[in-house]
Design a protein around this motif. Structure first.
Motif, PDB file in Angstrom:
ATOM      1  N   GLY A  80       3.155  -3.092  -4.767  1.00 34.29           N
ATOM      2  CA  GLY A  80       1.801  -3.305  -5.204  1.00 34.29           C
ATOM      3  C   GLY A  80       1.378  -4.492  -5.327  1.00 34.29           C
ATOM      4  O   GLY A  80       2.404  -5.319  -5.573  1.00 34.29           O
ATOM      5  N   HIS A 114       0.382  -6.946  -6.906  1.00 33.06           N
ATOM      6  CA  HIS A 114      -0.442  -5.701  -7.658  1.00 33.06           C
ATOM      7  C   HIS A 114      -1.762  -5.962  -8.125  1.00 33.06           C
ATOM      8  O   HIS A 114      -2.425  -4.923  -8.753  1.00 33.06           O
ATOM      9  N   TRP A 171       0.567  -3.288   0.735  1.00 37.99           N
ATOM     10  CA  TRP A 171      -0.341  -3.913  -0.354  1.00 37.99           C
ATOM     11  C   TRP A 171      -1.091  -5.169   0.275  1.00 37.99           C
ATOM     12  O   TRP A 171      -2.003  -5.430  -0.309  1.00 37.99           O
TER      13      TRP A 171
END
Length: 369
Positions: free
Chosen positions: A16, A96, A130
């Motif tokens: 992420g 992330h 991601w």
């Protein structure tokens, strides 16, 4: 990339982080950001080695102006305040946090056709989910690391350092440290729960229960902590001053200390730990976008640049071949063992809207207790 042999499947499934504020600029910025011979970069200390900066400036005539960053949230707030006319060309964002920056229109998609050496990024990273949204790629991976446990090998055994619960062991009372917000995810994991909190989407009551349990653990054992820290350098100094023997910390700064001969080791405890990737991202409406692409491609042009970035930062490189010139000590410092890799979970942003309001409130409660 020998030191971080992730499987692509594992990374794509889970991929992420730090505290403080944007630091004083390394080089003072001009009031006119759009200039033919500059590129403005917001990044962490030591991510771009001085030797690379000097060579790039000689080769291209483009001056790199760096503004130091030590917190993702503060960087987001400043970019939002400057939008739609940023002073930055390139910014450094953790994997992330991509979703927040992209959805707020603070980044421009990366045109990889302008990067001759794009294929030098290890495919584990350049093809991860991601980095891609809406059919575009939104950054160039440069370094990777983890939230890990660092310990003094002369004072703490490998067995004692194999659990996050060392932070609450009376044997080490007053000799441990952690950054409260950063430690929450790892402690939640150590208590048998989901530190990414994806498991609790749609169940805020359970999420609150999990966060409060970790909060209460910290408060109950508050006297164990020598001092709460807000940055990696602060933790480093506490080891140098022999104030602490164990710390929760991002792996990079401590790997660098190991390279320099300090009696430290960094591991992923048996309960697990969270990994992340740092990326250079093009700011939306970048005033010097073409120079930004020149800089990005120069980083990828030679694996030796990745090697120097490892040595300067302590984080592992995402660039193929960057580890080949490292010494055995350097490889040991940045490498995660096969056991550590089995314990590594990559930070997810999926539940951020649920997770961080709860943790932010709990952090203040720990501080006030």
């Amino acid at each position: 990339m020998k030191q971080m042999p992730f499987t692509r499947r594992r990374f794509l499934k889970t991929a992420g982080a730090a505290a403080g504020a944007l630091a004083t600029p390394y080089v003072m910025r001009s009031s006119a950001f759009a200039q033919s011979n500059v590129v403005n970069v917001w990044t962490y200390a030591n991510f771009l080695p001085q030797s690379f900066i000097d060579q790039f400036q000689r080769d291209t005539g483009v001056q790199i102006r760096i503004r130091l960053v030590d917190d993702q949230g503060a960087q987001f707030n400043l970019m939002a305040a400057e939008a739609p006319n940023p002073s930055a060309d390139l910014v450094t964002i953790a994997s992330h946090r991509f979703k927040q920056f992209v959805s707020s229109d603070l980044l421009a998609p990366l045109d990889t056709e302008k990067l001759i050496h794009w294929q030098n990024v290890n495919p584990v990273f350049r093809e991860s989910d991601w980095i891609s949204m809406d059919g575009n790629k939104w950054g160039m991976p440069i370094l990777t690391g983890a939230d890990a446990l660092c310990y003094n090998t002369e004072m703490v055994s490998d067995e004692e350092a194999d659990s996050w619960m060392i932070m609450f062991d009376p044997k080490f009372k007053g000799q441990v440290t952690y950054e409260i917000q950063g430690f929450f995810s790892s402690l939640i994991l150590a208590m048998g729960n989901d530190g990414n909190m994806v498991e609790y989407l749609g169940n805020e009551e359970k999420a609150r229960e999990v966060v409060n349990a970790a909060r209460d653990m910290m408060i109950e054992h508050k006297d164990m902590v020598r001092k709460y820290v807000t940055s990696g350098p602060e933790s480093q100094q506490m080891f140098i001053n022999q104030e602490v023997v164990a710390a929760q910390a991002w792996s990079g700064p401590f790997a660098k200390m190991i390279m320099e001969g300090f009696p430290l080791d960094v591991n992923i405890p048996k309960e697990g730990g969270y990994g992340f990737v740092y990326n250079l991202n093009l700011a939306n409406n970048s005033p010097n976008a073409e120079n930004a692409y020149k800089l990005l491609d120069a980083i990828l042009a030679s694996p030796e640049v990745g090697t120097e970035m490892v040595r300067a930062s302590g984080f592992a490189s995402t660039i193929d071949g960057a580890d080949e010139a490292l010494s055995d000590l350097e490889k040991r410092a940045i490498a995660f063992s096969p056991r550590d890799l089995e314990r590594l979970i990559f930070i997810s942003s999926e539940a951020n809207d649920l997770k961080w309001p709860l943790i932010d409130a709990a952090v203040e409660q720990v501080k006030a207790a």
